[in-house]
Scaffold this motif. Sequence first.
Motif, PDB file in Angstrom:
ATOM      1  N   ASP A   4       2.182  -0.436  -3.852  1.00  0.00           N
ATOM      2  CA  ASP A   4       3.024  -1.313  -4.666  1.00  0.00           C
ATOM      3  C   ASP A   4       4.294  -0.606  -5.120  1.00  0.00           C
ATOM      4  O   ASP A   4       5.304  -1.264  -5.423  1.00  0.00           O
ATOM      5  N   LYS A   5       4.264   0.717  -5.107  1.00  0.00           N
ATOM      6  CA  LYS A   5       5.439   1.507  -5.506  1.00  0.00           C
ATOM      7  C   LYS A   5       6.174   2.084  -4.299  1.00  0.00           C
ATOM      8  O   LYS A   5       7.401   2.113  -4.271  1.00  0.00           O
ATOM      9  N   ASN A   6       5.406   2.544  -3.312  1.00  0.00           N
ATOM     10  CA  ASN A   6       6.029   3.167  -2.145  1.00  0.00           C
ATOM     11  C   ASN A   6       6.453   2.171  -1.073  1.00  0.00           C
ATOM     12  O   ASN A   6       7.375   2.439  -0.300  1.00  0.00           O
TER      13      ASN A   6
ATOM     14  N   ASN B 124      -0.857   3.564  -4.014  1.00  0.00           N
ATOM     15  CA  ASN B 124       0.469   3.288  -4.603  1.00  0.00           C
ATOM     16  C   ASN B 124       1.412   2.565  -3.656  1.00  0.00           C
ATOM     17  O   ASN B 124       2.635   2.768  -3.703  1.00  0.00           O
TER      18      ASN B 124
ATOM     19  N   GLU C 134       7.974  10.386  -8.645  1.00  0.00           N
ATOM     20  CA  GLU C 134       7.159  10.931  -9.727  1.00  0.00           C
ATOM     21  C   GLU C 134       7.005  12.436  -9.540  1.00  0.00           C
ATOM     22  O   GLU C 134       7.080  12.964  -8.422  1.00  0.00           O
TER      23      GLU C 134
ATOM     24  N   GLU D 114      -0.460   6.144   3.308  1.00  0.00           N
ATOM     25  CA  GLU D 114      -0.420   7.010   2.131  1.00  0.00           C
ATOM     26  C   GLU D 114       0.708   8.025   2.284  1.00  0.00           C
ATOM     27  O   GLU D 114       0.831   8.680   3.321  1.00  0.00           O
TER      28      GLU D 114
ATOM     29  N   TYR E 292      10.107   4.663  -5.418  1.00  0.00           N
ATOM     30  CA  TYR E 292       9.219   5.236  -6.425  1.00  0.00           C
ATOM     31  C   TYR E 292       9.308   6.754  -6.386  1.00  0.00           C
ATOM     32  O   TYR E 292       9.228   7.373  -5.330  1.00  0.00           O
TER      33      TYR E 292
ATOM     34  N   PRO F 234       4.747  10.775  -3.064  1.00  0.00           N
ATOM     35  CA  PRO F 234       5.920  10.184  -3.727  1.00  0.00           C
ATOM     36  C   PRO F 234       7.098  11.152  -3.751  1.00  0.00           C
ATOM     37  O   PRO F 234       6.915  12.371  -3.871  1.00  0.00           O
TER      38      PRO F 234
ATOM     39  N   TYR G   8       3.936  -4.821   0.024  1.00  0.00           N
ATOM     40  CA  TYR G   8       2.840  -5.091  -0.911  1.00  0.00           C
ATOM     41  C   TYR G   8       3.006  -6.453  -1.580  1.00  0.00           C
ATOM     42  O   TYR G   8       2.056  -7.229  -1.685  1.00  0.00           O
TER      43      TYR G   8
ATOM     44  N   LYS H 167      -3.215  -0.753  -3.025  1.00  0.00           N
ATOM     45  CA  LYS H 167      -2.940  -0.478  -4.440  1.00  0.00           C
ATOM     46  C   LYS H 167      -3.363   0.937  -4.800  1.00  0.00           C
ATOM     47  O   LYS H 167      -2.682   1.647  -5.545  1.00  0.00           O
TER      48      LYS H 167
END
Length: 233
Positions: free
Chosen positions: A99-101, A97, A217, A144, A215, A147, A106, A94
Amino acid sequence: MKKIISVLAFALLAGSLFAAGYSYKNNTYQKLADEYTKKAEAALDAGEYDLSVEYALKAEENAALSKAFIDSMLARQNAEDQMKLAEKKINWAKGINADKNFPMAYSTSEEAYKNAKDAYDKEDWVSAENYARQAIAALEGVREVTPLPQFYVVRPWAETRDCYWNISGRKYVYNNPLLWENLYQKNKDKMPKPNDPNLIYPGMKMEIPSLTGEYREGTYNPNKNYDAYSSNR
């Protein structure tokens, strides 16, 4: 006589195998097994063979109950240990990220961890441990990552050959120039002539819409190292 000795031998062996070395060895069942074993031995020495058999059988019964108790407690401890590891792994994921990547990995991990907690609440220690291990395994490939950018600032044509086609083909955008219309449709209202996709100007901040739930950003930074976009991501 042979039966008495056989039962006593089992009770003594059970006490040493199932209790020694475990923090649960002083459970009620084991204490009873030890007491009945002593009583059975005393009755045997006194020649009270029927009473010795009775005590020996009770020692055997309680030794078996002690084993079941210890096995259950060890299974619970294993489940708790794995669930702590799973929770730590999920919190780590978490934090980067995941949960997004890595949404599929996840969500799979979270679902497995939920199942682990449900099984634990039902005192199904073995299932709880297995689900916790699944939660950890689901995050095995998670890492890791930077994004993908959500925005791109158009630069001069002479320097970068910026146009929808070329921008779309860059790995951090869509990695495919054929997908350029997605950029155009999202940004045409910002253009001086919305019906002409060729008229983009340096300084225009272009939004890069997500196509497959990836994801995104921030604004593209040439100093960052981005992974290539993939529809399977």
